[in-house]
Design a protein around this motif. Structure first.
Motif, PDB file in Angstrom:
ATOM      1  N   UNK A  57       0.828  -1.216   0.000  1.00 49.26           N
ATOM      2  CA  UNK A  57       0.000   0.000   0.000  1.00 49.26           C
ATOM      3  C   UNK A  57       0.857   1.258   0.000  1.00 49.26           C
ATOM      4  N   UNK A  58       1.943   1.254   0.758  1.00 48.37           N
ATOM      5  CA  UNK A  58       2.786   2.452   0.831  1.00 48.37           C
ATOM      6  C   UNK A  58       3.562   2.680  -0.464  1.00 48.37           C
ATOM      7  N   UNK A  59       3.691   1.641  -1.303  1.00 41.25           N
ATOM      8  CA  UNK A  59       4.401   1.794  -2.571  1.00 41.25           C
ATOM      9  C   UNK A  59       3.615   2.655  -3.549  1.00 41.25           C
ATOM     10  N   UNK A  60       2.304   2.733  -3.368  1.00 42.30           N
ATOM     11  CA  UNK A  60       1.489   3.561  -4.257  1.00 42.30           C
ATOM     12  C   UNK A  60       1.627   3.122  -5.698  1.00 42.30           C
ATOM     13  N   UNK A  61       1.934   4.070  -6.574  1.00 40.66           N
ATOM     14  CA  UNK A  61       2.051   3.790  -8.002  1.00 40.66           C
ATOM     15  C   UNK A  61       3.489   3.514  -8.434  1.00 40.66           C
ATOM     16  N   UNK A  62       4.393   3.340  -7.486  1.00 40.20           N
ATOM     17  CA  UNK A  62       5.800   3.107  -7.811  1.00 40.20           C
ATOM     18  C   UNK A  62       5.972   1.677  -8.334  1.00 40.20           C
ATOM     19  N   UNK A  63       5.987   1.542  -9.650  1.00 41.88           N
ATOM     20  CA  UNK A  63       6.014   0.232 -10.289  1.00 41.88           C
ATOM     21  C   UNK A  63       7.235  -0.580  -9.880  1.00 41.88           C
ATOM     22  N   UNK A  64       8.424   0.004  -9.907  1.00 39.88           N
ATOM     23  CA  UNK A  64       9.626  -0.754  -9.589  1.00 39.88           C
ATOM     24  C   UNK A  64       9.633  -1.225  -8.145  1.00 39.88           C
ATOM     25  N   UNK A  65       9.116  -0.417  -7.242  1.00 35.50           N
ATOM     26  CA  UNK A  65       9.035  -0.824  -5.845  1.00 35.50           C
ATOM     27  C   UNK A  65       8.035  -1.961  -5.690  1.00 35.50           C
ATOM     28  N   UNK A  66       6.927  -1.878  -6.381  1.00 25.28           N
ATOM     29  CA  UNK A  66       5.948  -2.969  -6.316  1.00 25.28           C
ATOM     30  C   UNK A  66       6.507  -4.252  -6.924  1.00 25.28           C
ATOM     31  N   UNK A  67       7.275  -4.140  -7.992  1.00 23.67           N
ATOM     32  CA  UNK A  67       7.926  -5.321  -8.564  1.00 23.67           C
ATOM     33  C   UNK A  67       8.876  -5.939  -7.539  1.00 23.67           C
ATOM     34  N   UNK A  68       9.632  -5.087  -6.850  1.00 24.02           N
ATOM     35  CA  UNK A  68      10.560  -5.577  -5.827  1.00 24.02           C
ATOM     36  C   UNK A  68       9.800  -6.251  -4.687  1.00 24.02           C
ATOM     37  N   UNK A  69       8.646  -5.715  -4.323  1.00 25.12           N
ATOM     38  CA  UNK A  69       7.851  -6.322  -3.253  1.00 25.12           C
ATOM     39  C   UNK A  69       7.308  -7.689  -3.664  1.00 25.12           C
ATOM     40  N   UNK A  93      -0.913 -14.128  -2.415  1.00 29.88           N
ATOM     41  CA  UNK A  93      -1.924 -14.265  -3.468  1.00 29.88           C
ATOM     42  C   UNK A  93      -2.737 -12.988  -3.645  1.00 29.88           C
ATOM     43  N   UNK A  94      -2.963 -12.246  -2.571  1.00 28.68           N
ATOM     44  CA  UNK A  94      -3.633 -10.945  -2.699  1.00 28.68           C
ATOM     45  C   UNK A  94      -2.773  -9.960  -3.481  1.00 28.68           C
ATOM     46  N   UNK A  95      -1.459 -10.026  -3.280  1.00 29.66           N
ATOM     47  CA  UNK A  95      -0.561  -9.162  -4.057  1.00 29.66           C
ATOM     48  C   UNK A  95      -0.595  -9.542  -5.533  1.00 29.66           C
ATOM     49  N   UNK A  96      -0.639 -10.844  -5.820  1.00 29.90           N
ATOM     50  CA  UNK A  96      -0.740 -11.302  -7.208  1.00 29.90           C
ATOM     51  C   UNK A  96      -2.022 -10.757  -7.829  1.00 29.90           C
ATOM     52  N   UNK A  97      -3.116 -10.839  -7.092  1.00 37.11           N
ATOM     53  CA  UNK A  97      -4.398 -10.341  -7.585  1.00 37.11           C
ATOM     54  C   UNK A  97      -4.337  -8.837  -7.863  1.00 37.11           C
ATOM     55  N   UNK A  98      -3.744  -8.099  -6.939  1.00 43.74           N
ATOM     56  CA  UNK A  98      -3.650  -6.645  -7.113  1.00 43.74           C
ATOM     57  C   UNK A  98      -2.774  -6.271  -8.307  1.00 43.74           C
ATOM     58  N   UNK A  99      -1.770  -7.080  -8.584  1.00 42.47           N
ATOM     59  CA  UNK A  99      -0.843  -6.774  -9.675  1.00 42.47           C
ATOM     60  C   UNK A  99      -1.346  -7.222 -11.038  1.00 42.47           C
ATOM     61  N   UNK A 100      -2.378  -8.049 -11.063  1.00 43.69           N
ATOM     62  CA  UNK A 100      -2.845  -8.577 -12.344  1.00 43.69           C
ATOM     63  C   UNK A 100      -4.280  -8.218 -12.697  1.00 43.69           C
ATOM     64  N   UNK A 114       3.410  -7.724 -13.991  1.00 42.12           N
ATOM     65  CA  UNK A 114       2.672  -8.965 -14.231  1.00 42.12           C
ATOM     66  C   UNK A 114       3.620 -10.168 -14.202  1.00 42.12           C
ATOM     67  N   UNK A 115       4.808 -10.028 -14.772  1.00 47.80           N
ATOM     68  CA  UNK A 115       5.782 -11.122 -14.756  1.00 47.80           C
ATOM     69  C   UNK A 115       6.199 -11.462 -13.329  1.00 47.80           C
ATOM     70  N   UNK A 116       6.456 -10.452 -12.514  1.00 55.42           N
ATOM     71  CA  UNK A 116       6.849 -10.703 -11.129  1.00 55.42           C
ATOM     72  C   UNK A 116       5.689 -11.302 -10.331  1.00 55.42           C
ATOM     73  N   UNK A 117       4.477 -10.888 -10.661  1.00 50.48           N
ATOM     74  CA  UNK A 117       3.305 -11.471  -9.998  1.00 50.48           C
ATOM     75  C   UNK A 117       3.194 -12.954 -10.350  1.00 50.48           C
ATOM     76  N   UNK A 118       3.501 -13.306 -11.583  1.00 50.00           N
ATOM     77  CA  UNK A 118       3.461 -14.711 -11.997  1.00 50.00           C
ATOM     78  C   UNK A 118       4.511 -15.523 -11.243  1.00 50.00           C
TER      79      UNK A 118
END
Length: 127
Positions: A57-69, A93-100, A114-118
């Motif tokens: 949640x704190x990552x917001x729209x920061x794509x690279x940070x979310x990929x790292x998470x 699994x909730x993070x996967x759902x949020x990312x896809x 999406x690749x990192x979520x997979x």
């Protein structure tokens, strides 16, 4: 873990997240090893299940940070394989759902996310 959430600069948060991932990878059992059933793995799983949603949640729209998470989530599952509880699996699994799942307006998430979520989904299924 709290330090990673309290860092104000995006670069600092990304670096702390990368450090957490390195630490988790160091804790992961080697291929072919029997995972240890220890209290440390249980504590790591619980801590990651609490920390990951707040960090996401704190990552917001920061794509690279979310990929790292997402990568941290996969590392946490591997590091806690013997003691990965339902809370950690559901968090991942909730993070996967949020990312896809589709974004408002029908936009899709960036391919790297999406690749990192997979990868995270595969780590969860492998348990």
């Amino acid at each position: 873990l709290r330090l990673a959430l309290s860092a104000r600069e995006l670069d600092s948060r990304w670096r702390l997240t990368a450090l957490i991932q390195c630490l988790l990878e160091h804790c992961a059992p080697e291929v072919g090893d029997h995972p240890a059933t220890d209290d440390h793995a249980t504590a790591r799983a619980a801590a990651m299940a609490d920390w990951l949603p707040a960090a996401w949640e704190s990552a917001g729209d920061a794509q690279l940070l979310r990929e790292a998470l997402l990568d941290v989530g996969a590392s946490a599952l591997r590091a806690c394989a013997s003691q990965a509880d339902e809370a950690l699996c559901l968090t991942c699994l909730n993070m996967v759902s949020a990312a896809t799942s589709p974004m408002p307006g029908g936009e899709t998430h960036p391919m790297g996310l999406v690749e990192n979520a997979f990868k995270l989904w595969r780590a969860a299924v492998a348990l």
